[in-house]
Design a protein around this motif. Structure first.
Motif, PDB file in Angstrom:
ATOM      1  N   VAL A   1      79.995  29.031   4.426  1.00  0.00           N
ATOM      2  CA  VAL A   1      78.856  29.859   4.005  1.00  0.00           C
ATOM      3  C   VAL A   1      77.600  29.467   4.770  1.00  0.00           C
ATOM      4  O   VAL A   1      76.832  30.320   5.225  1.00  0.00           O
ATOM      5  CB  VAL A   1      78.656  29.728   2.487  1.00  0.00           C
ATOM      6  CG1 VAL A   1      77.411  30.460   2.065  1.00  0.00           C
ATOM      7  CG2 VAL A   1      79.840  30.293   1.765  1.00  0.00           C
ATOM      8  N   ALA A   2      77.384  28.159   4.948  1.00  0.00           N
ATOM      9  CA  ALA A   2      76.176  27.713   5.644  1.00  0.00           C
ATOM     10  C   ALA A   2      76.165  28.209   7.073  1.00  0.00           C
ATOM     11  O   ALA A   2      75.117  28.628   7.582  1.00  0.00           O
ATOM     12  CB  ALA A   2      76.098  26.187   5.603  1.00  0.00           C
ATOM     13  N   ILE A   3      77.307  28.196   7.739  1.00  0.00           N
ATOM     14  CA  ILE A   3      77.313  28.630   9.126  1.00  0.00           C
ATOM     15  C   ILE A   3      77.130  30.139   9.223  1.00  0.00           C
ATOM     16  O   ILE A   3      76.453  30.634  10.141  1.00  0.00           O
ATOM     17  CB  ILE A   3      78.578  28.103   9.825  1.00  0.00           C
ATOM     18  CG1 ILE A   3      78.342  26.633  10.113  1.00  0.00           C
ATOM     19  CG2 ILE A   3      78.877  28.848  11.085  1.00  0.00           C
ATOM     20  CD1 ILE A   3      79.514  25.898  10.580  1.00  0.00           C
TER      21      ILE A   3
ATOM     22  N   ILE B   1      74.063  31.722  11.339  1.00  0.00           N
ATOM     23  CA  ILE B   1      74.215  32.739  12.385  1.00  0.00           C
ATOM     24  C   ILE B   1      73.331  33.946  12.074  1.00  0.00           C
ATOM     25  O   ILE B   1      72.703  34.530  12.958  1.00  0.00           O
ATOM     26  CB  ILE B   1      75.701  33.118  12.519  1.00  0.00           C
ATOM     27  CG1 ILE B   1      76.439  31.968  13.189  1.00  0.00           C
ATOM     28  CG2 ILE B   1      75.885  34.382  13.315  1.00  0.00           C
ATOM     29  CD1 ILE B   1      77.905  32.159  13.262  1.00  0.00           C
ATOM     30  N   ASN B   2      73.252  34.301  10.791  1.00  0.00           N
ATOM     31  CA  ASN B   2      72.374  35.411  10.415  1.00  0.00           C
ATOM     32  C   ASN B   2      70.908  35.088  10.687  1.00  0.00           C
ATOM     33  O   ASN B   2      70.146  35.932  11.177  1.00  0.00           O
ATOM     34  CB  ASN B   2      72.579  35.725   8.932  1.00  0.00           C
ATOM     35  CG  ASN B   2      72.570  37.205   8.681  1.00  0.00           C
ATOM     36  OD1 ASN B   2      72.341  37.973   9.609  1.00  0.00           O
ATOM     37  ND2 ASN B   2      72.812  37.613   7.469  1.00  0.00           N
ATOM     38  N   ILE B   3      70.509  33.844  10.378  1.00  0.00           N
ATOM     39  CA  ILE B   3      69.131  33.424  10.656  1.00  0.00           C
ATOM     40  C   ILE B   3      68.854  33.469  12.149  1.00  0.00           C
ATOM     41  O   ILE B   3      67.803  33.916  12.595  1.00  0.00           O
ATOM     42  CB  ILE B   3      68.897  32.013  10.092  1.00  0.00           C
ATOM     43  CG1 ILE B   3      68.784  32.049   8.585  1.00  0.00           C
ATOM     44  CG2 ILE B   3      67.623  31.412  10.673  1.00  0.00           C
ATOM     45  CD1 ILE B   3      68.691  30.689   7.976  1.00  0.00           C
TER      46      ILE B   3
ATOM     47  N   SER C   1      79.462  27.325  16.104  1.00  0.00           N
ATOM     48  CA  SER C   1      78.128  27.831  15.795  1.00  0.00           C
ATOM     49  C   SER C   1      77.083  27.200  16.702  1.00  0.00           C
ATOM     50  O   SER C   1      76.079  27.840  17.015  1.00  0.00           O
ATOM     51  CB  SER C   1      77.792  27.575  14.337  1.00  0.00           C
ATOM     52  OG  SER C   1      77.832  26.209  14.092  1.00  0.00           O
ATOM     53  N   ILE C   2      77.320  25.963  17.162  1.00  0.00           N
ATOM     54  CA  ILE C   2      76.399  25.372  18.139  1.00  0.00           C
ATOM     55  C   ILE C   2      76.415  26.204  19.414  1.00  0.00           C
ATOM     56  O   ILE C   2      75.369  26.550  19.974  1.00  0.00           O
ATOM     57  CB  ILE C   2      76.795  23.914  18.436  1.00  0.00           C
ATOM     58  CG1 ILE C   2      76.466  23.028  17.262  1.00  0.00           C
ATOM     59  CG2 ILE C   2      76.068  23.410  19.666  1.00  0.00           C
ATOM     60  CD1 ILE C   2      77.039  21.653  17.402  1.00  0.00           C
ATOM     61  N   LEU C   3      77.632  26.555  19.878  1.00  0.00           N
ATOM     62  CA  LEU C   3      77.715  27.319  21.121  1.00  0.00           C
ATOM     63  C   LEU C   3      77.109  28.702  20.951  1.00  0.00           C
ATOM     64  O   LEU C   3      76.607  29.289  21.911  1.00  0.00           O
ATOM     65  CB  LEU C   3      79.171  27.426  21.563  1.00  0.00           C
ATOM     66  CG  LEU C   3      79.821  26.101  21.920  1.00  0.00           C
ATOM     67  CD1 LEU C   3      81.240  26.317  22.351  1.00  0.00           C
ATOM     68  CD2 LEU C   3      79.044  25.395  23.003  1.00  0.00           C
TER      69      LEU C   3
ATOM     70  N   ALA D   1      81.990  35.737   0.951  1.00  0.00           N
ATOM     71  CA  ALA D   1      80.551  35.634   1.172  1.00  0.00           C
ATOM     72  C   ALA D   1      80.234  35.354   2.630  1.00  0.00           C
ATOM     73  O   ALA D   1      79.296  35.934   3.182  1.00  0.00           O
ATOM     74  CB  ALA D   1      79.970  34.530   0.287  1.00  0.00           C
ATOM     75  N   ALA D   2      81.027  34.497   3.270  1.00  0.00           N
ATOM     76  CA  ALA D   2      80.774  34.190   4.678  1.00  0.00           C
ATOM     77  C   ALA D   2      80.923  35.430   5.534  1.00  0.00           C
ATOM     78  O   ALA D   2      80.103  35.698   6.420  1.00  0.00           O
ATOM     79  CB  ALA D   2      81.724  33.091   5.142  1.00  0.00           C
ATOM     80  N   ILE D   3      81.958  36.217   5.268  1.00  0.00           N
ATOM     81  CA  ILE D   3      82.161  37.436   6.067  1.00  0.00           C
ATOM     82  C   ILE D   3      81.019  38.423   5.833  1.00  0.00           C
ATOM     83  O   ILE D   3      80.456  38.991   6.771  1.00  0.00           O
ATOM     84  CB  ILE D   3      83.517  38.071   5.718  1.00  0.00           C
ATOM     85  CG1 ILE D   3      84.647  37.152   6.174  1.00  0.00           C
ATOM     86  CG2 ILE D   3      83.670  39.426   6.361  1.00  0.00           C
ATOM     87  CD1 ILE D   3      85.989  37.550   5.680  1.00  0.00           C
ATOM     88  N   VAL D   4      80.643  38.598   4.555  1.00  0.00           N
ATOM     89  CA  VAL D   4      79.596  39.575   4.237  1.00  0.00           C
ATOM     90  C   VAL D   4      78.260  39.157   4.842  1.00  0.00           C
ATOM     91  O   VAL D   4      77.517  39.984   5.384  1.00  0.00           O
ATOM     92  CB  VAL D   4      79.484  39.751   2.704  1.00  0.00           C
ATOM     93  CG1 VAL D   4      78.251  40.538   2.343  1.00  0.00           C
ATOM     94  CG2 VAL D   4      80.709  40.454   2.182  1.00  0.00           C
ATOM     95  N   VAL D   5      77.960  37.847   4.768  1.00  0.00           N
ATOM     96  CA  VAL D   5      76.663  37.398   5.279  1.00  0.00           C
ATOM     97  C   VAL D   5      76.636  37.473   6.795  1.00  0.00           C
ATOM     98  O   VAL D   5      75.636  37.874   7.388  1.00  0.00           O
ATOM     99  CB  VAL D   5      76.388  35.966   4.771  1.00  0.00           C
ATOM    100  CG1 VAL D   5      75.204  35.372   5.500  1.00  0.00           C
ATOM    101  CG2 VAL D   5      76.113  35.984   3.295  1.00  0.00           C
ATOM    102  N   ALA D   6      77.725  37.116   7.457  1.00  0.00           N
ATOM    103  CA  ALA D   6      77.672  36.962   8.904  1.00  0.00           C
ATOM    104  C   ALA D   6      77.888  38.256   9.649  1.00  0.00           C
ATOM    105  O   ALA D   6      77.540  38.353  10.814  1.00  0.00           O
ATOM    106  CB  ALA D   6      78.719  35.941   9.358  1.00  0.00           C
TER     107      ALA D   6
END
Lengths: 105, 180
Positions: free
Chosen positions: A80-82, A86-88, B73-75, B159-164
């Motif tokens: 969730v944090a990642i 990414i959204n931010i 996510s760093i990349l 939630a991760a899919i919806v947010v991202a």
């Protein structure tokens, strides 16, 4: 197995790891490195649980299952944090916490 | 000195050195790789405590999952060669004082406390026992936290899919959301 290693060694190691994570959490300004500090903290807590379980209550399994669930929660938290990071990044093109100071847009 | 003590010292030194490097490294990708070393050494400690299943879980989920996710996510979000600027003496010094004070207090408390020695026989933790405990509703069963954690994981994945995901044309509320 673990003869000759007192439980205090494990606890001191976990303490040092925990407060290293706290230091990183306070000083870092990049969101991903803050997340990495949180992972360090969660790991040190897991070491504590397992040492207590093995040394003080070796005929029970509470500590082991608790750290198993902590690992699962850490995985969910990282996902969730990642997604949020990414959204931010998409919105602000930076993930520096000091530049991300606007919630309503 | 017994071999397990040497192994413990090795793992402890690796954990301490690499966790300090994780929080102080100026290059973010290196910090992620140091975090990987810390997690693998921690799983070595789990092997020393005779929790083989948990050590395997640690390697697969942390080293195989979370670190890969972090590196991805760093990349996606920063340049590899980018270095952090120094975050200021004041912040560093006060954070270090807070961390070191907390660590010293905790270590003093740990060394002071008399842990009761146990005489119970150690239980052999094999896969059969773990599986039975996870799905049992008896006194030693963990079926409720097991179900709760599975629902939590499902909710977190959704939630991760919806947010991202990128907000599509269905979201007419704020069309300029992602165009800056």
């Amino acid at each position: 197995m673990n003869t000759g290693i007192p439980i205090q060694y494990f606890l001191i190691l976990a303490t040092i790891m925990f407060f290293t994570g706290v230091y990183g959490f306070l000083t870092r300004r990049n969101l991903i490195t803050i997340l990495m500090s949180v992972e360090l903290i969660l790991n040190s807590v897991n070491i504590n649980f397992l040492a207590f379980n093995r040394y003080l209550y070796p005929n029970k399994l509470e500590g082991m299952f608790f750290s198993l669930f902590v690992i699962a929660v850490a995985a969910a938290e990282a996902a969730v944090a990642i997604a949020i990071i990414i959204n931010i990044y998409r919105r602000f093109t930076t993930i520096n916490v000091e530049d991300v100071n606007e919630m309503k847009f | 000195m017994a071999s397990n003590q040497i192994m413990f010292i090795l793992f402890a030194a690796m954990i301490i050195v690499f966790s300090v490097l994780t929080v102080t490294s100026r290059k973010i990708l290196r910090a992620a790789v140091y975090l990987l070393f810390v997690l693998v050494s921690t799983s070595g400690l789990y092997f020393m405590l005779n929790y083989q299943f948990l050590a395997a879980v640690q390697i697969t989920i942390y080293a195989g999952g979370i670190v890969v996710l972090i590196i991805f996510s760093i990349l996606l979000t920063s340049h590899i060669s980018q270095k952090f600027e120094f975050s200021g003496w004041k912040k560093n010094v006060f954070s270090a004082i807070a961390a070191i004070t907390g660590a010293i207090l905790s270590i003093i408390t740990i060394l002071d406390y008399k842990f009761p020695a146990t005489t119970e026989a150690a239980k052999e933790v094999d896969m059969r026992l773990i599986g039975k405990s996870l799905l049992s509703v008896d006194y030693d069963g963990y079926v409720l936290p097991f179900e709760v954690i599975s629902v939590l994981l499902l909710a977190a994945m959704v939630a991760a899919i919806v947010v991202a995901k990128k907000s599509g044309p269905a979201k007419t509320q704020s069309p300029t959301l992602n165009q800056e």
